[in-house]
Design an enzyme around this catalytic site. Structure first.
Site, mmCIF file in Angstrom:
data_model
loop_
_atom_site.group_PDB
_atom_site.id
_atom_site.type_symbol
_atom_site.label_atom_id
_atom_site.label_comp_id
_atom_site.label_asym_id
_atom_site.label_seq_id
_atom_site.Cartn_x
_atom_site.Cartn_y
_atom_site.Cartn_z
ATOM 1 N N LYS A 255 0.848 -1.196 0.000
ATOM 2 C CA LYS A 255 0.000 0.000 0.000
ATOM 3 C C LYS A 255 0.884 1.247 0.000
ATOM 4 O O LYS A 255 1.724 1.423 0.877
ATOM 5 C CB LYS A 255 -0.898 -0.023 1.249
ATOM 6 C CG LYS A 255 -1.724 1.256 1.473
ATOM 7 C CD LYS A 255 -2.651 1.131 2.687
ATOM 8 C CE LYS A 255 -3.380 2.431 3.001
ATOM 9 N NZ LYS A 255 -4.228 2.353 4.206
ATOM 10 N N ASP A 260 -2.733 9.924 4.112
ATOM 11 C CA ASP A 260 -4.134 9.513 4.262
ATOM 12 C C ASP A 260 -4.862 10.485 5.184
ATOM 13 O O ASP A 260 -4.733 10.424 6.398
ATOM 14 C CB ASP A 260 -4.190 8.086 4.833
ATOM 15 C CG ASP A 260 -5.618 7.580 4.989
ATOM 16 O OD1 ASP A 260 -6.551 8.233 4.458
ATOM 17 O OD2 ASP A 260 -5.800 6.527 5.634
ATOM 18 N N LYS A 267 -10.339 12.207 9.024
ATOM 19 C CA LYS A 267 -9.865 11.711 10.321
ATOM 20 C C LYS A 267 -10.013 12.802 11.373
ATOM 21 O O LYS A 267 -9.966 13.984 11.050
ATOM 22 C CB LYS A 267 -8.393 11.307 10.210
ATOM 23 C CG LYS A 267 -8.184 10.045 9.382
ATOM 24 C CD LYS A 267 -6.751 9.590 9.403
ATOM 25 C CE LYS A 267 -6.589 8.335 8.555
ATOM 26 N NZ LYS A 267 -7.301 7.165 9.094
ATOM 27 N N ASP A 337 -12.285 6.651 4.094
ATOM 28 C CA ASP A 337 -11.059 6.389 4.854
ATOM 29 C C ASP A 337 -10.618 4.918 4.738
ATOM 30 O O ASP A 337 -9.509 4.570 5.129
ATOM 31 C CB ASP A 337 -11.271 6.771 6.330
ATOM 32 C CG ASP A 337 -9.960 6.964 7.073
ATOM 33 O OD1 ASP A 337 -8.902 6.977 6.405
ATOM 34 O OD2 ASP A 337 -9.998 7.100 8.304
ATOM 35 N N GLU A 339 -9.500 3.373 2.251
ATOM 36 C CA GLU A 339 -8.998 3.548 0.876
ATOM 37 C C GLU A 339 -7.917 2.546 0.516
ATOM 38 O O GLU A 339 -7.728 2.237 -0.664
ATOM 39 C CB GLU A 339 -8.482 4.981 0.692
ATOM 40 C CG GLU A 339 -7.049 5.250 1.161
ATOM 41 C CD GLU A 339 -6.820 5.020 2.649
ATOM 42 O OE1 GLU A 339 -7.793 5.076 3.431
ATOM 43 O OE2 GLU A 339 -5.665 4.761 3.044
ATOM 44 N N ARG A 341 -7.633 -0.695 0.983
ATOM 45 C CA ARG A 341 -8.162 -1.907 0.352
ATOM 46 C C ARG A 341 -8.574 -1.656 -1.092
ATOM 47 O O ARG A 341 -8.525 -2.544 -1.926
ATOM 48 C CB ARG A 341 -9.337 -2.442 1.193
ATOM 49 C CG ARG A 341 -10.461 -1.463 1.339
ATOM 50 C CD ARG A 341 -11.404 -1.812 2.492
ATOM 51 N NE ARG A 341 -10.775 -1.603 3.800
ATOM 52 C CZ ARG A 341 -11.346 -1.933 4.959
ATOM 53 N NH1 ARG A 341 -12.542 -2.477 4.979
ATOM 54 N NH2 ARG A 341 -10.715 -1.707 6.095
#
Ligand code: BES
Ligand code: ZN
Ligand code: ZN
Length: 491
Positions: A255, A260, A267, A337, A339, A341
């Site tokens: 990944k 993020d 978040k 969030d 993301e 996967r």
């Protein structure tokens, strides 16, 4: 780090580092009478304990050494490869604190561990411990290169030296991954990950292919495009081939979210700063391929890195959007969030279809749930193959970059099924938090041909970026995954 091996201790070095087992009641009486007396006294006064890892330092008058460091090694029977790494951490810690730069030690000589593993672990312990990320400090500590001289019998020195050179490569690749993760997201963006991958292609057995935004659009890797839609930096899918075997291929997929924010499912304040670490899977892939190529491993490894930022602007994906993946499945994005996967799903499906690897191992800082379950010392994984699982556990235990298997029971397998789409990206159970690390794995598994391909998904959300320093790991980036996979591929 300079490391030499010789039959006797090297009196030309500044510090003498001596290992002391619980059984050694003589306390160096025969070799060093004054030291022995001093230790006896220190033990009585409880200034020195015989518990593994405790240390005592002194300078003996008229000694050839500037200083002596004694390290308790515990029971001889219990001396392990990991304890060797840790005893080297005590050594580096002492040298750096007292500003010494060279030492000689008997620790390897008094162990019965196999020479290759011993040399490898001692070198890892030294080099991993000596890592600092100080490039943004205006005032840096003066840190001259360290020199180590291991006392070891000549007839086994060749194997020890082999281990030492492996250890150097593995520790160096781990420290390289730490640098990539510690570096802020303003520097490490998808362009930067691309340029690091291209650097690897200097090796004659490595080929690098970069898929840019246009190609991702043409080929329909819409999940990667969806996650990156709110960012000013273009996404990439990076494919790195290391070929050094007649047949077989293992894909390692990392990944590579360079930051993020959570997207519109933003978040909470205070939980952002660490999110530059969300490309730790990518760093593990780059580090592992660097190590594999330098070790000359007889393997074919395909490194796969989907990389982009998860940010917000007017084009960013919104909760409720439905996106068609590369493999044709439709995904309702219930939470922006979740993301990791999504980008992994496209990357894995693309790699499987176009390269047909027998084994796929993905590494990702995927879920906070994994940190809740296991904390920072061990990564969680799920797999469809028992043998692959046990090989990963063994590689983890040997390297001490450990993994712990979660169940992948039938009952979890429909958790990600969609209502109005094929799949959702979070499970409705506990808003993705109930068995969160496992259901993240379930989602990814829908993009692997599980009948054909052996697969493991490793969640490194806890191990990749540490809340505090421990043994030879510093606070923040740990390079998690590099030692695990290097040991796995070494067999
Ligand atoms: N990058 C995070 C996971 C993470 C958490 C990494 C802590 C490192 C440390 C991931 O993309 C994420 O946000 N996951 C969500 C999933 C949830 C919405 C199902 C999470 O863990 O909250
Ligand atoms: Zn996220
Ligand atoms: Zn993430």
């Amino acid at each position: 780090m300079k490391i030499n091996v010789q039959e006797s201790l090297d009196t030309k070095q500044e510090v003498l580092v001596l290992g002391l087992f619980d059984e050694d009641n003589e306390l160096f009486k025969k070799s060093n009478e004054p030291l022995s007396k001093e230790l006896e006294d220190a033990i009585k006064k409880k200034l020195f304990e015989r518990e593994f890892g405790k240390t005592y330092s002194t300078s003996i008058k008229d000694s050839v050494y500037k200083s002596i460091l004694v390290i308790s090694l515990g029971k001889k029977q219990e001396l392990s490869i990991e304890r060797i790494r840790r005893s080297m951490q005590r050594t580096v810690d002492y040298l750096r604190k007292r500003k010494y730069s060279s030492f000689t030690t008997n620790i390897l000589n008094i162990s019965d561990l196999a020479p290759k593993e011993l040399g490898r672990a001692a070198t890892e312990g030294l080099m991993l411990s000596d890592y600092v990320f100080d490039k943004y400090k205006s005032k840096k500590d003066d840190r001259p290169e360290l020199k180590a001289v291991f006392q070891y019998p000549d007839n086994k020195a060749k194997e020890l030296l082999e281990g030492i050179s492996q250890g150097k490569i593995i520790a160096d690749a781990t420290n390289y991954a730490k640098d990539l993760v510690n570096e802020p997201a303003i520097v490490v963006n998808p362009d930067y990950i691309e340029s690091e991958a291209k650097k690897l292609s200097k090796h004659p057995r490595i080929k690098v292919k970069i898929m840019n935004k246009k190609e991702l659009e043409q080929k329909g890797l819409n999940l990667i495009l969806a996650v990156s839609a709110g960012s000013d930096h273009d996404p990439r899918l990076i494919l790195i081939e290391y070929n050094n075997a007649p047949k077989g291929m293992t894909a390692i997929v990392g990944k590579g979210i360079t930051f993020d924010s959570g997207g519109y499912d933003i978040k909470p304040a205070g939980q952002f700063a660490d999110m530059k670490c969300d490309m730790s899977g990518a760093a593990a892939v780059l580090g592992t391929i660097k190590a594999a190529s330098e070790l000359g491993l007889k393997q074919n490894i395909l490194g796969v890195i989907p990389t982009c930022e998860n940010l917000i602007n007017g084009s960013a994906i919104k909760p409720g959007d439905i996106v068609k993946a590369y493999n044709g499945k439709t995904i309702e994005i219930m939470n922006t969030d979740a993301e990791g996967r999504l980008v992994l799903a496209d990357a894995i499906a693309y790699a499987e279809k176009n390269y047909a690897p027998e084994i796929i191992i993905d590494l990702a800082t995927l879920t906070g749930a994994c940190v809740v379950a296991l904390g920072y010392y061990v990564a969680g994984f799920v797999s469809n193959d028992e043998k692959l699982g046990s090989m990963l556990v063994k590689a983890g235990n040997d390297s001490y970059d450990r993994v712990w298997q979660f169940p992948f029971f039938e009952e979890y397998q429909d958790n990600m099924d969609g209502d109005i789409s094929d799949l959702k990206n979070i499970s409705p159970k506990g808003k993705g938090r109930e068995a969160g690390s496992i259901t993240g794995g379930v989602f990814i598994s829908k993009f692997v041909n599980l009948d054909k391909t052996k697969w493991a998904h490793i969640d490194i959300a806890g191990t990749a970026y540490l809340a505090e320093a421990k043994e030879y790991n510093q606070k923040y980036a740990s390079g998690s995954g590099v030692r695990l996979l290097s040991y796995y591929f070494m067999g």
